[in-house]
Design an enzyme around this catalytic site. Sequence first.
Site, PDB file in Angstrom:
ATOM      1  N   GLU A  61       0.807  -1.222   0.000  1.00 29.94           N
ATOM      2  CA  GLU A  61       0.000   0.000   0.000  1.00 29.94           C
ATOM      3  C   GLU A  61       0.842   1.274   0.000  1.00 29.94           C
ATOM      4  O   GLU A  61       0.302   2.375  -0.181  1.00 29.94           O
ATOM      5  CB  GLU A  61      -0.940  -0.010   1.212  1.00 29.94           C
ATOM      6  CG  GLU A  61      -2.031  -1.070   1.086  1.00 29.94           C
ATOM      7  CD  GLU A  61      -2.909  -1.178   2.318  1.00 29.94           C
ATOM      8  OE1 GLU A  61      -2.475  -0.745   3.397  1.00 29.94           O
ATOM      9  OE2 GLU A  61      -4.023  -1.704   2.189  1.00 29.94           O
ATOM     10  N   GLU A 115       7.370 -22.041   7.115  1.00 28.13           N
ATOM     11  CA  GLU A 115       7.750 -21.187   8.234  1.00 28.13           C
ATOM     12  C   GLU A 115       8.757 -21.853   9.156  1.00 28.13           C
ATOM     13  O   GLU A 115       9.328 -21.206  10.034  1.00 28.13           O
ATOM     14  CB  GLU A 115       6.514 -20.764   9.027  1.00 28.13           C
ATOM     15  CG  GLU A 115       5.849 -21.865   9.831  1.00 28.13           C
ATOM     16  CD  GLU A 115       4.712 -21.315  10.672  1.00 28.13           C
ATOM     17  OE1 GLU A 115       4.822 -21.376  11.913  1.00 28.13           O
ATOM     18  OE2 GLU A 115       3.722 -20.832  10.091  1.00 28.13           O
TER      19      GLU A 115
END
Length: 273
Positions: free
Chosen positions: A81, A112
Amino acid sequence: MTFVKITEQPSLHDDLETKSVRELLEEINEEDRKVALVVREAIPQIEKLVTSVVERMRRGGRIFYMGAGTSGRLGVLDASEIPPTFGMPPTLVVGLIAGGDTALRNPVENAEDDRQRGWEELRQHDIGELDTVIGIAASGTTPYVIGALHEARRHGILTACICSNPDSPMAAEADIPIEMVVGPEFVTGSSRMKSGTGQKMICNMITTATMIRLGRVKGNRMVNMQLTNSKLVDRGTRMVVEELGLGYEQAKALLLLHGSARRAIDAYREEHR
């Protein structure tokens, strides 16, 4: 001393399947109201981080978010953004998620748990001493993030983290740990809820405050936003109208010519001074 994960503690609410929709929504909201108060307690650490980041970015540094699952997605979201909101290159705030872009929509098995992979990905971006690595993990135990922070710190790079458990292994690898302990989740262990909300708030705070300090906002306006749709062109046009006192169509033409409200305003003033 045993590390206790508050994020895995039983919910304060039980028998959820027996509750009405209204009861469920009210109780979720009851838990959500706690998040902003906890984030407020973390402001001194967030301030310390933003101050350090701004100083580094003025000299060419970048922000790297590192996370897995929900935490990784929120880092990627915040990074994505920055270009449209502040007109900055996409290389200045980078979101890395365990498992890569595939993991944005689908879980990638064991991604992960790879302690070396995060640092390998940072090296692919030519990570340097002016950069900042911010690990995001509600549990504070994600190996992908911990390994990246450990190596970054070892190489003299500023490290920070956002987690929901105090004194976590991840915080131990961070120069600036941000601990927002939101308590047990409404659905036990579902850290996409309160922890995710708090992470989103803190990421917003970090990058918005940083961009403001770097001069990417004027007054309270996104004068450097990208003009990617008609709504944003209209918003930018109104900024030019208000700042320069021009008619709407003249302001719009000026905006589209220069590509941002800031450049349009500066160019007009330069021409008419």
